[in-house]
Design an enzyme around this catalytic site. Structure first.
Site, PDB file in Angstrom:
ATOM      1  N   ASP A  69       0.839  -1.192   0.000  1.00 36.24           N
ATOM      2  CA  ASP A  69       0.000   0.000   0.000  1.00 36.24           C
ATOM      3  C   ASP A  69       0.880   1.252   0.000  1.00 36.24           C
ATOM      4  O   ASP A  69       1.949   1.243  -0.603  1.00 36.24           O
ATOM      5  CB  ASP A  69      -0.930  -0.037   1.235  1.00 36.24           C
ATOM      6  CG  ASP A  69      -2.264   0.643   0.980  1.00 36.24           C
ATOM      7  OD1 ASP A  69      -2.295   1.881   0.870  1.00 36.24           O
ATOM      8  OD2 ASP A  69      -3.286  -0.066   0.882  1.00 36.24           O
ATOM      9  N   SER A 126     -11.135  -0.922  -0.323  1.00 30.30           N
ATOM     10  CA  SER A 126      -9.819  -0.892   0.336  1.00 30.30           C
ATOM     11  C   SER A 126      -9.903  -1.250   1.808  1.00 30.30           C
ATOM     12  O   SER A 126      -8.933  -1.745   2.385  1.00 30.30           O
ATOM     13  CB  SER A 126      -9.204   0.507   0.232  1.00 30.30           C
ATOM     14  OG  SER A 126      -8.648   0.726  -1.033  1.00 30.30           O
ATOM     15  N   ASN A 168     -13.999   0.272  -6.562  1.00 36.43           N
ATOM     16  CA  ASN A 168     -15.060   1.187  -6.122  1.00 36.43           C
ATOM     17  C   ASN A 168     -15.717   1.889  -7.313  1.00 36.43           C
ATOM     18  O   ASN A 168     -16.166   3.025  -7.197  1.00 36.43           O
ATOM     19  CB  ASN A 168     -14.483   2.256  -5.188  1.00 36.43           C
ATOM     20  CG  ASN A 168     -13.700   1.666  -4.041  1.00 36.43           C
ATOM     21  OD1 ASN A 168     -14.062   0.632  -3.494  1.00 36.43           O
ATOM     22  ND2 ASN A 168     -12.614   2.320  -3.661  1.00 36.43           N
ATOM     23  N   HIS A 211      -3.634   5.954   3.791  1.00 35.27           N
ATOM     24  CA  HIS A 211      -4.339   4.751   3.325  1.00 35.27           C
ATOM     25  C   HIS A 211      -3.695   3.464   3.838  1.00 35.27           C
ATOM     26  O   HIS A 211      -4.376   2.566   4.348  1.00 35.27           O
ATOM     27  CB  HIS A 211      -4.341   4.779   1.791  1.00 35.27           C
ATOM     28  CG  HIS A 211      -5.280   3.830   1.133  1.00 35.27           C
ATOM     29  ND1 HIS A 211      -4.912   2.556   0.759  1.00 35.27           N
ATOM     30  CD2 HIS A 211      -6.573   3.978   0.738  1.00 35.27           C
ATOM     31  CE1 HIS A 211      -5.932   1.959   0.165  1.00 35.27           C
ATOM     32  NE2 HIS A 211      -6.955   2.799   0.139  1.00 35.27           N
TER      33      HIS A 211
END
Length: 263
Positions: free
Chosen positions: A10, A211, A137, A42
């Site tokens: 990530d 996520s 998404n 994130h």
């Protein structure tokens, strides 16, 4: 999660975050010119969900595999984007470093399978490593757009995770299965208004997305792997067989809600 290694690929991790003090952490950056430190937030949020502490100093608990060894692979830069080369390099590092579970809350809205990611997913499974990735998404279900599972979650050898909310309804943004081989949703996890760690000084944050469901599924995979010794394809089967069936189309939630082993 004791004895299990979870790799989160990530934006890195706030290595000074009090949630992870004293934890067994190995980190590496695959982004040219950038340290592992997470300035985006994130990655820290995802690692908090998958491997955060049993008793965080910030109040309510959100971590799952709180005794797992953590591999932090920074494959997304401070702007939140990354290259396929860096991500694939991160996957190889995770496999060679002994990760039983690799969590990837990343992807591109491409409705075709990437041979490079499918090869990596297959190599991972052969090595006893399960890769779990965000479905994407790109849906807006309230307008009739159900979206599609993107790269790399649409690889047949990579587990695709969708999102349900607290009422176990499919999230408006959660991508549906696509027609490509491997493009189906495999499992669902909570991903709406998820509370987890965030770079200091903020410490925690609440955000939404596939996520957020992905590290939840990854943390639970670590619990199963510890409990039963299952690895790779067997671990995949165990997760889907143990999932809570939902009154929703399998094209939206796969086997259902990911579920931890009972006590």
């Amino acid at each position: 999660g004791a004895g299990i290694t979870v790799a989160v690929l990530d934006t890195g991790l706030d290595l000074g975050h009090p949630d992870f003090a004293g934890r067994q952490i190995e980190s590496r950056s695959f982004v040219d010119g950038q340290e592992v430190a997470d300035v985006q937030g994130h990655g820290t949020h995802c690692i908090g969900t998958s491997c955060g502490p049993l008793a965080p100093g910030s109040g309510r608990r959100y971590g799952i595999a709180h005794e797992a060894r953590i591999l932090v692979g920074k494959v997304l830069g401070d702007d939140g984007s990354g290259t396929d080369a860096g991500i694939l390099e991160g996957i190889e590092w995770a496999i060679s470093s002994g990760a039983q579970v690799v969590s990837m809350s990343l992807g591109a809205d491409l409705d075709e399978v990437s041979a490079a990611y499918e090869n990596a997913g297959r190599r991972a499974l052969d090595a006893g490593t399960l890769i779990v990735a965000a479905a994407g998404n790109n849906a807006e279900r309230s307008t009739g757009n159900v979206g599609f599972v993107g790269v790399p979650a649409n690889s047949p050898s990579i587990m695709a995770v969708a999102v349900v909310d607290a009422a176990l309804a499919i999230a408006d943004f959660s991508a549906a299965s696509s027609a490509v081989e491997g493009g189906q949703i495999d499992i669902a996890g909570p991903g709406v208004d998820v509370y987890s760690s965030w770079p200091m000084p903020q410490r925690t944050n609440t955000i939404s997305g596939t996520s957020m469901a992905t590290p939840h599924a990854s943390g639970i995979a670590a619990l199963w792997s510890q409990r039963t010794g299952a690895r790779g394809r067997d671990l995949w089967t165990q997760l889907t067989q143990a999932a809570q069936r939902l009154p929703l189309p399998s094209g939206d939630v796969g086997a259902g809600l990911v579920r931890a082993p009972g006590r």
